[in-house]
Design a protein around this motif. Structure first.
Motif, mmCIF file in Angstrom:
data_model
loop_
_atom_site.group_PDB
_atom_site.id
_atom_site.type_symbol
_atom_site.label_atom_id
_atom_site.label_comp_id
_atom_site.label_asym_id
_atom_site.label_seq_id
_atom_site.Cartn_x
_atom_site.Cartn_y
_atom_site.Cartn_z
ATOM 1 N N ASN A 59 12.455 9.554 14.515
ATOM 2 C CA ASN A 59 13.163 8.596 13.671
ATOM 3 C C ASN A 59 12.319 7.371 13.319
ATOM 4 O OD1 ASN A 59 15.736 10.033 13.720
ATOM 5 N ND2 ASN A 59 15.856 9.417 15.879
ATOM 6 N N LEU A 60 11.092 7.299 13.842
ATOM 7 C CA LEU A 60 10.221 6.160 13.563
ATOM 8 C C LEU A 60 9.615 6.295 12.173
ATOM 9 C CD1 LEU A 60 8.966 3.571 14.790
ATOM 10 C CD2 LEU A 60 7.040 4.993 15.541
ATOM 11 N N GLN A 61 9.819 5.279 11.340
ATOM 12 C CA GLN A 61 9.337 5.310 9.961
ATOM 13 C C GLN A 61 7.880 4.838 9.876
ATOM 14 O OE1 GLN A 61 11.913 6.474 7.499
ATOM 15 N NE2 GLN A 61 12.404 7.046 9.615
ATOM 16 N N THR A 62 7.278 5.023 8.715
ATOM 17 C CA THR A 62 5.879 4.641 8.525
ATOM 18 C C THR A 62 5.663 3.142 8.638
ATOM 19 O OG1 THR A 62 6.215 4.607 6.120
ATOM 20 C CG2 THR A 62 5.375 6.653 7.093
ATOM 21 N N ASP A 63 6.723 2.353 8.415
ATOM 22 C CA ASP A 63 6.602 0.899 8.532
ATOM 23 C C ASP A 63 7.010 0.428 9.930
ATOM 24 O OD1 ASP A 63 9.307 1.337 8.438
ATOM 25 O OD2 ASP A 63 9.735 -0.146 6.873
ATOM 26 N N PHE A 64 7.145 1.381 10.860
ATOM 27 C CA PHE A 64 7.502 1.135 12.265
ATOM 28 C C PHE A 64 8.954 0.709 12.452
ATOM 29 C CE2 PHE A 64 2.879 0.196 11.994
ATOM 30 C CZ PHE A 64 2.429 1.271 12.752
ATOM 31 N N SER A 65 9.783 0.894 11.451
ATOM 32 C CA SER A 65 11.208 0.643 11.610
ATOM 33 C C SER A 65 11.888 1.939 12.039
ATOM 34 C CB SER A 65 11.814 0.132 10.302
ATOM 35 O OG SER A 65 11.748 1.140 9.296
ATOM 36 N N CYS A 66 13.139 1.817 12.484
ATOM 37 C CA CYS A 66 13.903 2.986 12.914
ATOM 38 C C CYS A 66 14.757 3.486 11.762
ATOM 39 C CB CYS A 66 14.788 2.627 14.108
ATOM 40 S SG CYS A 66 15.906 3.954 14.620
ATOM 41 N N GLY A 67 14.665 4.762 11.463
ATOM 42 C CA GLY A 67 15.398 5.324 10.343
ATOM 43 C C GLY A 67 16.893 5.415 10.569
ATOM 44 N N ILE A 68 17.339 5.330 11.837
ATOM 45 C CA ILE A 68 18.774 5.419 12.128
ATOM 46 C C ILE A 68 19.250 4.187 12.892
ATOM 47 C CG2 ILE A 68 18.802 7.944 12.091
ATOM 48 C CD1 ILE A 68 18.817 7.829 15.188
ATOM 49 N N HIS A 69 18.562 3.069 12.732
ATOM 50 C CA HIS A 69 18.871 1.873 13.511
ATOM 51 C C HIS A 69 20.335 1.451 13.381
ATOM 52 C CE1 HIS A 69 18.971 -2.483 14.485
ATOM 53 N NE2 HIS A 69 18.116 -2.110 15.423
ATOM 54 N N ALA A 70 20.903 1.579 12.197
ATOM 55 C CA ALA A 70 22.278 1.132 11.966
ATOM 56 C C ALA A 70 23.310 2.087 12.555
ATOM 57 C CB ALA A 70 22.529 0.953 10.471
ATOM 58 N N ARG A 71 22.883 3.268 12.970
ATOM 59 C CA ARG A 71 23.844 4.244 13.499
ATOM 60 C C ARG A 71 23.298 4.954 14.755
ATOM 61 N NH1 ARG A 71 21.311 6.314 9.014
ATOM 62 N NH2 ARG A 71 20.448 8.446 9.214
ATOM 63 N N LEU A 72 22.604 4.196 15.581
ATOM 64 C CA LEU A 72 22.004 4.773 16.787
ATOM 65 C C LEU A 72 23.050 5.367 17.726
ATOM 66 C CD1 LEU A 72 19.224 2.136 17.541
ATOM 67 C CD2 LEU A 72 18.860 4.599 17.216
#
Length: 326
Positions: A53-66
């Protein structure tokens, strides 16, 4: 009761930030640390392998719905600011994706700095304890030494004997906590106690030593935990509805995120009510019987040293998984 100290001299060096700044980190907790499939995580991941789930910009792709995606363990993890320090200071802002050769050392350094930053958090809090004033010089010295170790070169950080250093600082923090807890007569000793799923509604745990205690899924609704030492206590799924933690010692935001409270739960200054807690007060039944751990009431046999100050490098903060799966 504990009191906060006067503000520091504005000319003094700024303290090391101990709050996570994910925007300044290279997703280290999502890449460096392992986790095991279960109730905390929806999949297995080995150390040094980036989460899917780690994106190329180092953010989480499912952060809002972990939580709904099966990753509640991620929502309770706290690096105490180690992520941005390792990313921006130790490795000078060079990411492991830009310089793949740095990945191995960076992933090894991060868990160590995380443990040292957790110690910094506890030492900083201990310096606000007025009854612990006789130990303030030692606490400041330990704070400075810990910050120096965390700010070393990668080679210096990897050379730190973390278990030995953690034990030494833990003993100092224990002494500080005991000076504060001395205000409570007949305080209980449950260090390292096993209270998994225990029914402790309304229990009087004022000034109790619960360092490293296993309180997973325990019912502490309405319990009095003022001046209780909670360093390293495992509070996952612990019912804290209506509990009084207003002056609890060494309680962290991560522990609160792992627990279940409500609008009536009283928290120490500086900590916030987790968003997933109910916004109304839940009913609390009559007080429970005197608490007893599985290792015996008041037992200090379980030293709890492995799960106390600077508890570990795992994604769940180094504590055992729910139900002791590991």
């Amino acid at each position: 009761m504990r009191e906060t100290q006067p503000p520091q001299d504005p000319t003094a060096a700024a303290p090391t930030p101990l709050q996570s700044d994910c925007g300044s980190c290279f997703g280290l907790c999502c890449a460096a640390l392992p986790f095991t499939a279960g109730t905390d995580f929806a999949m297995n991941k080995s150390a040094g392998t980036p989460c899917r789930n780690l994106q190329t910009d180092f953010s989480c792709g499912i952060h809002a719905r972990l939580r709904e995606s099966g990753f509640p363990g991620c929502t309770v993890y706290d690096c105490f600011g180690a992520g941005q320090r390792v990313s921006q200071v130790t490795f000078g802002g060079r990411s492991w994706r830009e310089e793949p050769d740095s990945a191995g050392p960076m992933f090894e350094v991060f868990p160590i700095v995380r443990q040292l930053h957790e110690l910094l958090q506890y030492l900083t809090e201990a310096l606000t304890f007025e009854p612990a004033r006789p130990l303030h010089a030692e606490l400041r010295q330990a704070l400075e030494e810990t910050d120096r170790l965390a700010g070393g070169t990668p080679e210096e950080i990897l050379a730190v004997d973390v278990p030995a250093y953690r034990q030494r600082v833990s003993e100092l923090l224990l002494r500080a906590g005991e000076l504060v807890r001395a205000a409570v007569p007949r305080r209980r000793e449950h260090r390292g106690g096993d209270f998994f799923g225990a029914r402790l509604r309304g229990a009087d745990l004022r000034g109790a030593n619960l360092r490293g205690a296993l309180l997973v899924a325990a019912d502490l609704a309405g319990a009095d935990l003022r001046l209780a030492d909670l360093i390293g206590a495992d509070l996952r799924d612990t019912n804290l509805a209506g509990a009084d933690l207003s002056t609890a010692l060494f309680l962290t935001q991560a522990q609160l995120h792992a627990a279940r409270g409500d609008a009536a739960t009283r928290l120490p200054a500086g900590l916030t009510r987790p968003a997933h807690w109910p916004t109304t007060a839940l009913p609390v039944a009559a007080p429970a019987a005197k608490p007893r751990s599985r290792s015996g009431a008041g037992s200090a046999a379980g030293s709890g040293s492995a799960s106390e100050a600077g508890s570990g490098s795992g994604k769940s903060g180094g504590r055992p998984a729910r139900g002791r799966r590991h």
